[in-house]
Design an enzyme around this catalytic site. Structure first.
Site, short mmCIF file in Angstrom:
data_model
loop_
_atom_site.label_atom_id
_atom_site.label_comp_id
_atom_site.label_asym_id
_atom_site.label_seq_id
_atom_site.Cartn_x
_atom_site.Cartn_y
_atom_site.Cartn_z
N CYS B 191 64.75 34.05 16.46
CA CYS B 191 63.66 33.79 15.51
C CYS B 191 62.73 32.67 15.98
O CYS B 191 61.54 32.67 15.71
CB CYS B 191 64.18 33.33 14.15
N CYS B 330 76.28 3.54 4.72
CA CYS B 330 74.90 3.04 4.86
C CYS B 330 74.29 3.17 3.47
O CYS B 330 74.97 2.97 2.47
CB CYS B 330 74.15 3.81 5.93
#
Lengths: 82, 373
Positions: B191, B330
């Protein structure tokens, strides 16, 4: 005696031939392998496909299967997209 | 037994006479691995999550790209650059938190495929390249697992269920029974090179999800022994009958060095803020590693956290223990996932856990007095 055969094309074979189907005249007692040889001579890029499924009347066909008048042929290459 | 909320959630399944509570229980007991979280993977993941599969694994090495959004409907524009598997699981959890999720931010490779696939009942092939398609086939054939194949090209798609054991005990065809040799990715484009209409992977993925549900519940006729071809331009569908080749098992791993390497490579493991909170309260010896920047640390931080900003990790590896669990966090969980991947791949860490949702989830779910940003 030669007779016409219609071949439905899928995937990349459609792009190579430039149509979704093609009609070809074959001699009597042609098998799947010799049909493929004929197509590869006409469309050399088909040679690049090392895996190509040929269906005859919606069924996987071996290379030595003889083709009859009125058989529906399809060329189905593997497709990678996801 | 289905809980009351499950009975409500899956009410429309339970109403189907062929399906019922029995079918729903079978789904709940099943483990499904989706390989590829792209065009096909998105609908497969969404519908299997909604349907209530017990455990859903997803593996994909990619991050979300703007050009994916035309068809990869699980992702949002502000998620460009984030790992697909992380974003996928984040969204899927909101759809159905009764499913157990596992995600692997890596490619399926010879070295990890057997170990990964053996933990699942069914594999769904949603990849975008031949190397992984053939790898899925070969590993599934060697392990005796069925897999649901889907592939797309411009306006047409292919679907089938391979290596499926019928009720009579016979195995159905494999991918190599149709296409014995792996074509080069150069001769058959994907694709990325030739384009694909956005709705097509949705449609084909939905066929795949439907086959997964059917094979797990035993409802209907599984698409085995047949390759379904769908063309959205002409609105045609056809099925080609295919038999299993007697040498199907001999066709796998044709390349030299075919023996499988069983490397112990950990995937990305994660922990929820609630779990971490509980373990810390219980006094468990956990090293909490904060990989944000100093200015973020100054806004809020966990009292026991050690700050080593992400870009300084390579110079501070020695400060991170390997002999006890380390929870890395984080702000939202992406940088910490990258740090974990780096430490696992380059320094052999086997004791790292990613804090799901990062400190933001902590501020929202555990400690509401903490500043969120």
């Amino acid at each position: 005696m030669a007779h016409p055969l219609t071949i439905a094309l899928f995937g990349i074979t459609r792009d190579i031939v430039g149509a979704s189907s093609l009609t070809l005249s074959i001699e009597k007692s042609t098998d799947v392998d010799s049909l493929l040889d004929q197509l590869r001579a006409q469309y050399p890029r088909l040679t690049e496909l090392n895996s190509l499924l040929v269906a005859v009347n919606s069924e996987y066909a071996e290379g030595n299967q003889l083709l009859k008048k009125g058989d529906e042929i399809a060329l189905i290459p593997p497709v990678s997209g996801g | 037994m289905l809980s009351l909320s499950e009975q409500t959630r899956y009410q429309k399944h339970l109403l189907l006479p062929q399906f019922g509570a029995e079918g729903q229980e079978k789904l709940k007991a099943a483990r499904v691995l989706v390989v590829g979280a792209g065009g096909l993977g998105c609908p497969v993941l969404l519908y299997l999550t909604a349907a209530g599969v017990g455990k859903l694994g997803v593996i994909d090495p990619d991050t979300v790209d703007l050009s994916n959004l035309q068809r990869q409907v699980l992702y949002r524009t502000d998620e460009v650059g984030q790992p697909k598997v992380l974003m996928a699981v984040t969204h899927l959890k909101k759809l159905n938190d009764q499913v157990e999720y596992a995600f692997y931010h890596q490619a399926l490779r010879r070295e990890n495929a057997t170990q990964l696939i053996q933990d699942y009942d069914v594999v769904v092939d949603c990849t975008d390249n031949f190397t992984v398609r053939y790898l899925i086939n070969d590993v599934c054939v060697s392990l005796g697992k069925p897999f649901v194949y889907g592939a797309i090209h411009q306006f047409e798609g292919q679907v089938s269920v391979f290596n499926f054991r019928n009720q009579d005990g016979k195995l159905g065809p494999t991918y190599r029974c149709l296409f014995p040799q792996q074509p080069s990715d150069l001769t058959v484009p994907n694709c990325a090179e030739v384009g694909v209409i956005g709705v097509l992977p949705g449609l084909i993925g939905m066929y795949q999800a439907s086959e997964v549900v059917k094979m797990l519940t035993g409802v209907g006729k599984v698409l085995t022994g047949e390759l379904l071809l769908v063309d959205v331009l002409e609105n045609t569908q056809q099925k080609v009958r295919v038999k299993r080749r007697p040498d199907a098992e001999k066709l796998i791993f044709p390349e030299p060095g075919a023996e499988l390497v069983n490397q112990d490579e950990p995937s990305l493991r994660s922990i929820t803020v609630a779990d971490l909170h509980q373990k810390l309260e219980a006094g468990e010896d956990i090293f909490v590693l904060d990989v944000r920047n100093l200015n973020e640390y100054d806004i809020c931080h966990l009292p026991q956290a050690v700050l080593i900003p992400m870009n300084t990790i390579p110079n501070n590896v020695k400060r991170i223990p390997q002999d006890r669990p380390v929870v890395v966090h984080c702000h939202h969980g992406t940088r910490s996932a990258n740090v974990i991947q780096y430490l696992q791949q380059n320094h052999g860490f086997r004791n790292l856990y990613n804090l799901e949702g990062g400190i933001d989830a902590w501020a929202r779910q555990v400690d509401e007095t903490m500043a969120a940003y």
